[in-house]
Design a protein around this motif. Sequence first.
Motif, short mmCIF file in Angstrom:
data_model
loop_
_atom_site.label_atom_id
_atom_site.label_comp_id
_atom_site.label_asym_id
_atom_site.label_seq_id
_atom_site.Cartn_x
_atom_site.Cartn_y
_atom_site.Cartn_z
N SER A 42 3.16 -12.01 2.42
CA SER A 42 2.23 -10.94 2.79
C SER A 42 1.04 -11.71 3.65
N ARG A 43 0.82 -10.70 4.34
CA ARG A 43 -0.57 -10.97 5.22
C ARG A 43 -1.66 -9.91 4.93
N GLU A 44 -2.84 -10.31 5.51
CA GLU A 44 -3.85 -9.24 5.17
C GLU A 44 -4.89 -9.15 6.44
N ARG A 46 -8.57 -6.85 7.75
CA ARG A 46 -9.82 -6.26 7.35
C ARG A 46 -9.85 -4.90 8.15
N THR A 64 -7.34 -3.35 -1.12
CA THR A 64 -8.48 -4.18 -2.05
C THR A 64 -9.61 -3.73 -1.32
N THR A 70 -8.13 -3.68 -6.33
CA THR A 70 -6.71 -3.70 -5.79
C THR A 70 -5.82 -2.72 -6.30
N VAL A 160 -9.70 -4.54 2.44
CA VAL A 160 -8.67 -5.19 3.02
C VAL A 160 -7.18 -4.78 2.72
N GLN A 162 -3.32 -5.68 2.47
CA GLN A 162 -2.31 -6.62 2.30
C GLN A 162 -1.21 -5.95 3.02
N TYR A 163 -0.25 -6.48 3.65
CA TYR A 163 0.90 -6.17 4.08
C TYR A 163 2.08 -6.87 4.51
#
Length: 184
Positions: A42-44, A46, A64, A70, A160, A162-163
């Motif tokens: 997973s990536r994140e 902002r 988050t 979260t 943030v 996360q995806y």
Amino acid sequence: MDYIELIEEIRAELLQVVNQRCDDMIRMYQNGEPYNRSEIRSRECRLGSTSPSMLKGKRPVSVTFASGETIETPTWKKAVQTILKHCNGQPDMHERLMQLRGKVFGRQRTILGKDPAGMDVPIQIDKDLYFEAKFDTEALLTMMEKKVLEPVGYDFSGIVIQYIEKKPAISESLKSVQDWTIVK
């Protein structure tokens, strides 16, 4: 935030993603492992410092908040609902959202309204507060940021998301690397 600082921040995020993906590919090649979609972590990003267009084709995992809380969000609609509910949970923001409802319109529909009538895919934020969600990822996030959060003065810079990738963006590159290793 200075415009150039924002661009540099986006550049750093992009380079981090590219470097991580290339490191993963090199590691898999060196270990003789076939490409495996589950290898993609997973990536994140902002909220506010990443262009919503960069999130097309991605799937959200969680949101988050600056407080560290979260919340899992399996869809973009759920992510937007979570963020808007968090905003609405602050008494001063609730009041501003209530004043803004019925005054935010898209080309054909109400974006923030008192009731779901006139909306194609309403998301309930609170009693008598709905947000139109019939948009693609980019438009949905842009509408939320530009038409709702910015006008009420909500600071979303600490949020943030996360995806994960729905489809690997570099799958064709990996295929050509695998083809090359077979020929070699």
